[in-house]
Structure formats: structure tokens, C-alpha cells
Scaffold this motif. Structure first.
Motif, PDB file in Angstrom:
ATOM      1  N   VAL A  19     124.683 151.009   1.811  1.00 14.95           N
ATOM      2  CA  VAL A  19     124.087 149.687   1.611  1.00 14.95           C
ATOM      3  C   VAL A  19     123.079 149.722   0.469  1.00 14.95           C
ATOM      4  O   VAL A  19     123.036 148.841  -0.389  1.00 14.95           O
ATOM      5  N   MET A  20     122.283 150.802   0.421  1.00 13.19           N
ATOM      6  CA  MET A  20     121.275 150.911  -0.636  1.00 13.19           C
ATOM      7  C   MET A  20     121.927 151.082  -2.004  1.00 13.19           C
ATOM      8  O   MET A  20     121.487 150.475  -2.996  1.00 13.19           O
ATOM      9  N   VAL A  25     126.901 158.706  10.544  1.00 15.13           N
ATOM     10  CA  VAL A  25     127.380 157.372  10.166  1.00 15.13           C
ATOM     11  C   VAL A  25     126.209 156.428   9.952  1.00 15.13           C
ATOM     12  O   VAL A  25     126.192 155.651   8.993  1.00 15.13           O
ATOM     13  N   ALA A  26     125.197 156.501  10.838  1.00 13.14           N
ATOM     14  CA  ALA A  26     124.046 155.597  10.696  1.00 13.14           C
ATOM     15  C   ALA A  26     123.361 155.814   9.351  1.00 13.14           C
ATOM     16  O   ALA A  26     123.137 154.863   8.587  1.00 13.14           O
ATOM     17  N   VAL A  27     123.053 157.076   9.029  1.00 11.00           N
ATOM     18  CA  VAL A  27     122.342 157.358   7.779  1.00 11.00           C
ATOM     19  C   VAL A  27     123.252 157.101   6.571  1.00 11.00           C
ATOM     20  O   VAL A  27     122.829 156.508   5.574  1.00 11.00           O
ATOM     21  N   TYR A  36     124.847 149.940  -2.865  1.00  6.63           N
ATOM     22  CA  TYR A  36     125.429 148.640  -3.227  1.00  6.63           C
ATOM     23  C   TYR A  36     124.347 147.704  -3.759  1.00  6.63           C
ATOM     24  O   TYR A  36     124.566 146.933  -4.682  1.00  6.63           O
ATOM     25  N   LEU A  95     125.853 155.042   6.207  1.00 10.26           N
ATOM     26  CA  LEU A  95     126.077 153.631   5.906  1.00 10.26           C
ATOM     27  C   LEU A  95     124.814 152.994   5.338  1.00 10.26           C
ATOM     28  O   LEU A  95     124.897 152.118   4.477  1.00 10.26           O
ATOM     29  N   ALA A  96     123.630 153.459   5.784  1.00  7.71           N
ATOM     30  CA  ALA A  96     122.391 152.964   5.193  1.00  7.71           C
ATOM     31  C   ALA A  96     122.337 153.323   3.711  1.00  7.71           C
ATOM     32  O   ALA A  96     121.955 152.503   2.863  1.00  7.71           O
ATOM     33  N   ILE A  97     122.758 154.551   3.380  1.00  9.24           N
ATOM     34  CA  ILE A  97     122.768 154.974   1.974  1.00  9.24           C
ATOM     35  C   ILE A  97     123.746 154.118   1.177  1.00  9.24           C
ATOM     36  O   ILE A  97     123.458 153.700   0.048  1.00  9.24           O
TER      37      ILE A  97
END
Lengths: 165, 110
Positions: free
Chosen positions: B91-92, B83-85, B94, B87-89
Motif C-alpha cells: 500500500v505504501m 501478509v499483514a506487514v 502504491y 500488504l502494508a508495504i
């Protein structure tokens, strides 16, 4: 009584799961997912797995769902502007998922006869017993998972950072 | 010992846990196929992981083996990292295309 609780929790989990994939607003989806997670935590308690129930609530309802909600708020996505797929695609998806369900139940149905001989031990789900297993038989995977979490933290920071230099 | 053994079988037979987990997993698969919002697809993946966890815990309880519950613990760790990685992807993504519609991502180059 406990039997009724099982079917009630199952109904809540499946209904909330259905709402997760049908809700228009992503924030509503997250809230329904939290309900589904709490129902699954109740199932863990019914299975005498107290440690798993606690960890499940802390990790999923406490950490993962907060992360989801904060990303939705950060990107300002709490409105439904998602273009819908065509009805043919929706029907095909429903048929495919139904076939998958039939396949899973058909494949796994024969497995309960294998386990009949085991005597039941109600202590295995407790923290004490599970901790002994975790730090004796599964010590190396446990340490490796710490490394995995560290690399996930670093990876997430590196991904969202604008300019690394 | 025999008494408790029948007690847990009285809550629900293993068959019902199998059907419940299969249902939850199929719902997750349906969500991934039905929706175009990346975040909701991600939540459907979480639902699938939880269906697997529930079945592992049920088999572990009926089999009287702690190994199944340890594996559930490890799956939770992997899910948290994922989930951490992930959601970071998201955000990037977006940031680059100003949308989280999965169809916009059919061309990975731009």
C-alpha cells in the motif's frame, strides 16, 4: 474412494495454483488461490490432521484472503494493466521452475525409507493431543509467536499511517 | 494399530505427497519469476508456504509425530504476520509511485 479423493484434491490444487499465476485479473487470482487453499485443507483432513484443517481455513480463507481482496479493491487494481515480460524471460522462468521441480523430487525421494518403522497413531492430529504438545513442549515458541503477531500489527499500522506526529 | 497404518498408506504413498508438494512449490517459484504484479508475486509466496506446510503435515502423519503439525501451526502464524506487514508495504509503495509493477522499484531511492 479415499485414494480417488487424494488424486482429485491434488488435481484441483495444482490446477488452481496454475490458474493463480496465469490469470490476468488479480481478483481472479485471489479466488483461484482460495480454491487451492480449500483443496489443501482437504488434504489435511485426509492426513487425519483436523486441527490443521480448521486453522488453515480460518487463517487463510478467512483472514489472509480477505486482506488480499481488500487491498486489491482499495488500490483499484481489478483490471489487467500489467505489462507482459518477454517470451525469452518466460521460457527461462519455466525452464528454471521445471529444473527446481526435478531437483526437489530427486532429493526428497529417498526419504520415505527412513520412516518405515514408526507405528501409526491416528490421535496426533486432534485438538486435544496437539494442544498438549503445544503447551508442554512448545510453550516458549507459542508465547513468542504471540509477540510476533503483536509486532506485526503495530508494524502494519505504523507503515500505512500518513503522519505519526 | 497395524491395520490403521496400512490404511493411511492406502490413501496415498508418501512419495505422492512429495511430488505434489514439489509441484506446488515450483508453481509458486514460477509465479514469482513470471509475473510483475507485486500482489500476484505475494500470492505465489503463499502458495510456496502452503506446499511446505502440506509436506510437513504429511511427514508428521507418516512419522506419527505431532511436532511436524506444531511447526505447520507456527508457519501459519508467521505467514499471517508476513501478509499483514507485506500488504502494508505494498500500500505504501502504491502511494509513492502509483503502480505495483515490480520493475518500477528497481531504483529504491526515488
Amino acid at each position: 474412494m479415499t485414494q480417488f479423493l487424494f488424486y482429485f484434491l491434488s488435481f484441483v490444487a495444482v490446477a488452481a495454483g496454475l490458474m493463480v499465476i496465469t490469470a490476468k485479473n488479480p481478483v481472479h487470482s485471489v479466488l483461484y488461490l482460495i480454491i487451492a487453499f480449500f483443496a489443501i485443507a482437504g488434504h489435511y483432513i485426509l492426513l487425519n490432521a483436523q486441527f490443521l484443517a480448521i486453522v488453515h481455513i480460518i487463517v487463510y480463507a478467512g483472514a489472509i484472503m480477505v486482506l488480499f481482496l481488500s487491498v486489491i479493491m482499495l488500490l483499484n487494481l481489478n483490471k489487467d494493466n500489467e505489462p507482459a515480460k518477454s517470451n525469452v524471460l518466460k521460457l527461462a522462468a519455466a525452464v528454471a521452475a521445471g529444473l527446481l521441480l526435478v531437483t526437489f523430487t530427486g532429493t526428497l525421494k529417498g526419504t520415505e525409507s527412513i520412516i518405515a518403522a514408526q507405528p501409526y497413531d491416528d490421535q496426533i492430529g486432534y485438538v486435544k493431543a496437539l494442544g498438549k504438545v503445544l503447551f508442554n513442549d512448545f510453550l516458549l515458541p507459542f508465547e513468542v509467536s504471540a509477540l510476533l503477531l503483536l509486532s506485526a500489527i503495530i508494524g502494519a499500522v505504523v507503515l500505512v499511517k500518513h503522519d505519526l506526529k | 494399530m497395524e491395520n490403521i497404518s496400512t490404511q493411511i498408506a492406502q490413501v496415498a504413498p508418501l512419495e505422492h505427497y512429495i511430488i505434489l508438494s514439489a509441484l506446488l512449490f515450483s508453481l509458486g517459484v514460477l509465479g514469482v519469476m513470471l509475473r510483475r504484479n507485486v500482489i500476484i508475486m505475494f500470492m505465489s509466496i503463499e502458495l510456496m508456504l502452503n506446499a511446505c506446510n502440506l509436506l510437513l503435515a504429511a511427514f508428521s502423519a507418516f512419522h506419527s509425530s505431532a511436532a511436524g503439525q506444531v511447526f505447520v501451526f507456527f508457519i501459519m502464524i508467521v505467514a499471517a504476520a508476513e501478509v499483514a506487514v507485506g500488504l502494508a508495504i505494498i500500500v505504501m509503495i502504491y502511494r509513492n509511485i502509483h503502480s505495483i509493477d515490480i520493475n518500477e522499484l528497481s531504483k529504491l531511492k526515488w
